[in-house]
Design an enzyme around this catalytic site. Structure first.
Site, PDB file in Angstrom:
ATOM      1  N   ARG A 190      86.932  -9.478  16.984  1.00 41.88           N
ATOM      2  CA  ARG A 190      86.169  -8.230  16.830  1.00 41.88           C
ATOM      3  C   ARG A 190      85.379  -7.999  18.131  1.00 41.88           C
ATOM      4  O   ARG A 190      84.442  -8.729  18.422  1.00 41.88           O
ATOM      5  CB  ARG A 190      85.192  -8.342  15.662  1.00 41.88           C
ATOM      6  CG  ARG A 190      85.865  -8.606  14.324  1.00 41.88           C
ATOM      7  CD  ARG A 190      84.844  -8.517  13.222  1.00 41.88           C
ATOM      8  NE  ARG A 190      85.389  -8.965  11.940  1.00 41.88           N
ATOM      9  CZ  ARG A 190      84.799  -8.730  10.771  1.00 41.88           C
ATOM     10  NH1 ARG A 190      83.642  -8.062  10.744  1.00 41.88           N
ATOM     11  NH2 ARG A 190      85.329  -9.145   9.642  1.00 41.88           N
ATOM     12  N   ARG A 237      87.205  -4.419  -1.445  1.00 42.37           N
ATOM     13  CA  ARG A 237      87.469  -3.349  -0.461  1.00 42.37           C
ATOM     14  C   ARG A 237      88.589  -3.799   0.465  1.00 42.37           C
ATOM     15  O   ARG A 237      88.937  -4.983   0.479  1.00 42.37           O
ATOM     16  CB  ARG A 237      86.197  -3.118   0.368  1.00 42.37           C
ATOM     17  CG  ARG A 237      85.845  -4.341   1.210  1.00 42.37           C
ATOM     18  CD  ARG A 237      84.572  -4.204   1.993  1.00 42.37           C
ATOM     19  NE  ARG A 237      84.372  -5.327   2.886  1.00 42.37           N
ATOM     20  CZ  ARG A 237      83.782  -6.474   2.542  1.00 42.37           C
ATOM     21  NH1 ARG A 237      83.313  -6.637   1.320  1.00 42.37           N
ATOM     22  NH2 ARG A 237      83.657  -7.467   3.398  1.00 42.37           N
ATOM     23  N   LYS A 278      75.775 -26.115  -4.515  1.00 45.41           N
ATOM     24  CA  LYS A 278      75.869 -27.280  -3.623  1.00 45.41           C
ATOM     25  C   LYS A 278      76.281 -26.747  -2.262  1.00 45.41           C
ATOM     26  O   LYS A 278      77.225 -25.947  -2.168  1.00 45.41           O
ATOM     27  CB  LYS A 278      76.935 -28.237  -4.169  1.00 45.41           C
ATOM     28  CG  LYS A 278      77.246 -29.415  -3.255  1.00 45.41           C
ATOM     29  CD  LYS A 278      76.149 -30.454  -3.331  1.00 45.41           C
ATOM     30  CE  LYS A 278      76.471 -31.642  -2.432  1.00 45.41           C
ATOM     31  NZ  LYS A 278      75.249 -32.405  -2.120  1.00 45.41           N
ATOM     32  N   ASN A 281      85.706  -9.795  -2.612  1.00 42.57           N
ATOM     33  CA  ASN A 281      85.407  -8.518  -1.960  1.00 42.57           C
ATOM     34  C   ASN A 281      86.367  -7.461  -2.485  1.00 42.57           C
ATOM     35  O   ASN A 281      87.583  -7.667  -2.479  1.00 42.57           O
ATOM     36  CB  ASN A 281      85.552  -8.647  -0.447  1.00 42.57           C
ATOM     37  CG  ASN A 281      84.633  -9.738   0.103  1.00 42.57           C
ATOM     38  OD1 ASN A 281      83.506  -9.879  -0.356  1.00 42.57           O
ATOM     39  ND2 ASN A 281      85.134 -10.535   1.030  1.00 42.57           N
ATOM     40  N   GLY A 339      76.878 -13.639   3.097  1.00 44.41           N
ATOM     41  CA  GLY A 339      75.907 -14.516   3.760  1.00 44.41           C
ATOM     42  C   GLY A 339      74.513 -13.918   3.854  1.00 44.41           C
ATOM     43  O   GLY A 339      73.574 -14.567   4.292  1.00 44.41           O
TER      44      GLY A 339
HETATM   45  C1  MV4 Z   1      78.627 -21.401   1.652  1.00 46.75           C
HETATM   46  C2  MV4 Z   1      78.910 -22.380   2.651  1.00 46.75           C
HETATM   47  C3  MV4 Z   1      78.819 -23.725   2.284  1.00 46.75           C
HETATM   48  N1  MV4 Z   1      78.480 -24.076   1.019  1.00 46.75           N
HETATM   49  N2  MV4 Z   1      78.306 -21.789   0.413  1.00 46.75           N
HETATM   50  C4  MV4 Z   1      78.930 -17.390   2.223  1.00 46.75           C
HETATM   51  C5  MV4 Z   1      79.122 -16.031   2.823  1.00 46.75           C
HETATM   52  C6  MV4 Z   1      79.750 -16.329   4.134  1.00 46.75           C
HETATM   53  N3  MV4 Z   1      79.569 -15.330   5.145  1.00 46.75           N
HETATM   54  C7  MV4 Z   1      79.125 -17.612   4.535  1.00 46.75           C
HETATM   55  N4  MV4 Z   1      79.065 -18.329   3.339  1.00 46.75           N
HETATM   56  C8  MV4 Z   1      79.046 -19.665   3.160  1.00 46.75           C
HETATM   57  N5  MV4 Z   1      78.707 -20.087   1.926  1.00 46.75           N
HETATM   58  C9  MV4 Z   1      78.241 -23.106   0.099  1.00 46.75           C
HETATM   59  N6  MV4 Z   1      77.923 -23.465  -1.170  1.00 46.75           N
HETATM   60  C10 MV4 Z   1      79.273 -21.954   3.937  1.00 46.75           C
HETATM   61  C11 MV4 Z   1      79.362 -20.602   4.190  1.00 46.75           C
HETATM   62  C12 MV4 Z   1      79.782 -20.193   5.521  1.00 46.75           C
HETATM   63  C13 MV4 Z   1      78.933 -20.371   6.614  1.00 46.75           C
HETATM   64  C14 MV4 Z   1      77.646 -20.872   6.422  1.00 46.75           C
HETATM   65  C15 MV4 Z   1      76.854 -21.052   7.535  1.00 46.75           C
HETATM   66  C16 MV4 Z   1      77.298 -20.728   8.807  1.00 46.75           C
HETATM   67  C17 MV4 Z   1      78.544 -20.199   8.992  1.00 46.75           C
HETATM   68  C18 MV4 Z   1      79.384 -20.003   7.895  1.00 46.75           C
HETATM   69  C19 MV4 Z   1      80.689 -19.472   8.079  1.00 46.75           C
HETATM   70  C20 MV4 Z   1      81.499 -19.299   6.979  1.00 46.75           C
HETATM   71  C21 MV4 Z   1      81.063 -19.665   5.696  1.00 46.75           C
END
Ligand code: MV4
Length: 455
Positions: free
Chosen positions: A338, A292, A201, A290, A165
């Site tokens: 956590r 790890r 997307k 990941n 993220g």
């Molecule tokens: C996304 C998503 C929705 N659409 N990608 C990627 C890393 C992870 N920590 C969060 N990620 C996300 N990637 C696409 N194309 C939603 C997440 C996501 C998330 C996004 C915003 C707020 C909280 C989240 C929690 C888990 C996943």
């Protein structure tokens, strides 16, 4: 079999690896910075080497210091834990060139999966479903706008060298996409030394479900079920649970098969995690892999009764997996929290300092993985994790009851912690219902922190 392992990490994960080694009759070497001289992993290891001053760059993140410690103690293998050098391909190669076994996947795979854009490309080529989006890194804002128009807004721009993220930017429309493009490149270059970005997307109201995989050096790969990590705050995972309330047996079978297919496609061995996004109507999309052992690995250990760190060590020693897929069974329900040294009432600001009193919960179905103790001083130089509280029950409701009871027993004084925040979260009707999505924390945070603590 490997006789001596150096643990190139600190905190609870260093202790976790030492425990596995001791049960296997393997000698352990702890490395520590001057800030960690009083840490439990130092006390519990057979040997210990001070590798430098507190800053990670001068201690836990410095390959030369880690390798030097392994040389002087004749450690045959290095376990990197998570964070620090765990997903550093150059470090894995340095270990290999020094004749030291790196306990993890091949360096080539670490490097490939570390490029989140290349990982997508390789997965797509392997027939793994990935979120609609760019095939290669984006080369211009025009390309991004054309692609976004084609797949439809909202879209999300991600850093190829990011992951977890970091550097993500959600774009609701063309104006946002235009503005975010340049900023995302600049931020990626600054944060990761690599400006490459890509576009997907954006799946609103998705679930983040990851599959634990385990492979050996003889081509065998199995999966160990899922972990739902949807409850995150600013992309820091807060709660992980298994089974996911969003996964039924048919979807579980599909996720497991696709995760094994993904691991085989890249020649994976050791423990690894394939992250998926679940859209509505059971759609699944590869997000990232990941390479790890993850913070949340105990969730899978409690569900399958498999010690993942021991399996990693056996694989590193060249052993074939004893387990076949048919031998993997899932029992009950597990939820992990956590517990961090952070103040939820001040934007989760890190709050290092001395723990003046410390009482750990217990009882049937409660596990606490922690390196902390009464009078321990949480240093300001590293992450704020104090403990992982893991509850296992026959059902989700039973696991939640155990977890809530354990939170009431968990006493940490001297510094603020997220214990009381979690009492609000697991008491929240949306969380209890299991019908939460990626917006849960952002949407409900105000009410979650409104009252300072509940009895
Ligand atoms: C996304 C998503 C929705 N659409 N990608 C990627 C890393 C992870 N920590 C969060 N990620 C996300 N990637 C696409 N194309 C939603 C997440 C996501 C998330 C996004 C915003 C707020 C909280 C989240 C929690 C888990 C996943």
């Amino acid at each position: 079999m490997i006789k001596k392992i150096l643990i190139a990490n600190r905190g609870e994960i260093a202790l976790r690896v030492i425990r596995a080694c001791r049960e296997m009759g393997i000698e352990t070497v702890a490395v520590y910075s001057e800030a960690d001289a009083e840490s439990l992993h130092v006390k519990f290891a057979d040997q210990d080497v001070c590798i430098g001053p507190p800053p990670p760059a001068k201690s836990y993140l410095d390959p030369k210091r880690i390798i030097a410690a392994a040389e002087v103690t004749n450690a045959e293998a290095i376990h990197p834990g998570y964070g620090f050098l765990a997903e550093n391909a150059e470090f894995a190669e340095i270990c290999e060139s020094c004749g030291i076994e790196f306990i993890g996947p091949p360096a080539k795979v670490i490097r490939e999966m570390g490029d989140k854009s290349l990982a997508r490309k390789k997965m797509r080529a392997a027939g793994v479903p990935v979120t609609p989006g760019s095939i290669e890194d984006l080369t211009s804002v025009e390309e991004a706008l054309d692609l976004a128009r084609e797949i439809g807004y909202p879209v999300i721009i991600k850093a190829a060298a990011g992951g977890g993220g970091r550097g993500m930017r959600i774009c609701e429309d063309e104006k946002a996409c235009r503005n975010n493009f340049q900023a995302a490149q600049t931020e990626a270059a600054a944060a990761f030394g690599n400006p490459a970005i890509y576009l997907e997307k954006y799946l609103r109201a998705a679930r983040h479900v990851e599959i634990q995989v385990l492979g050996d050096k003889h081509g065998n790969v199995i999966h160990l079920g899922e972990r739902d990590c949807t409850v995150q705050r600013r992309h820091q995972k807060l709660i992980e649970e298994s089974p996911s309330t969003a996964v039924n047996p048919v979807l579980r079978e599909a996720l497991g098969e696709v995760a094994v297919q993904a691991a085989r496609a890249v020649g994976y061995y050791s423990t690894g995690t394939v992250e998926f996004l679940l859209g509505d109507s059971g759609s699944l999309y590869f997000m990232e892999m990941n390479t790890r052992i993850q913070v949340e690995h105990p969730v899978t250990e409690e569900q399958t009764d498999i010690d993942l760190v021991k399996e990693q060590i056996r694989v590193a020693a060249g052993e074939k997996l004893e387990l076949q897929q048919a031998d993997v069974h899932f029992q009950g329900h597990t939820i992990e929290l956590r517990i961090n040294a952070e103040d939820p009432w001040h934007d989760f600001a890190p709050r290092p300092g001395q723990i003046t009193s410390f009482h750990v919960p217990g009882g049937h179905g409660i596990r606490v993985d922690t390196h902390a103790y009464a009078k321990y001083v949480i240093p300001p130089f590293y992450d704020s994790l104090i403990a992982k509280l893991i509850a296992h029950g026959k059902t989700r409701d039973q696991a939640l009851r155990k977890l809530r009871r354990a939170l009431d027993e968990f006493i940490i004084e001297g510094i603020p912690t997220t214990i009381d925040f979690f009492k609000q979260v697991i008491d929240h009707e949306v969380f209890i219902s299991g019908e939460y999505d990626t917006s849960f924390v952002e949407r409900h945070l105000p009410e979650l922190i409104k009252s300072r603590s509940k009895p």
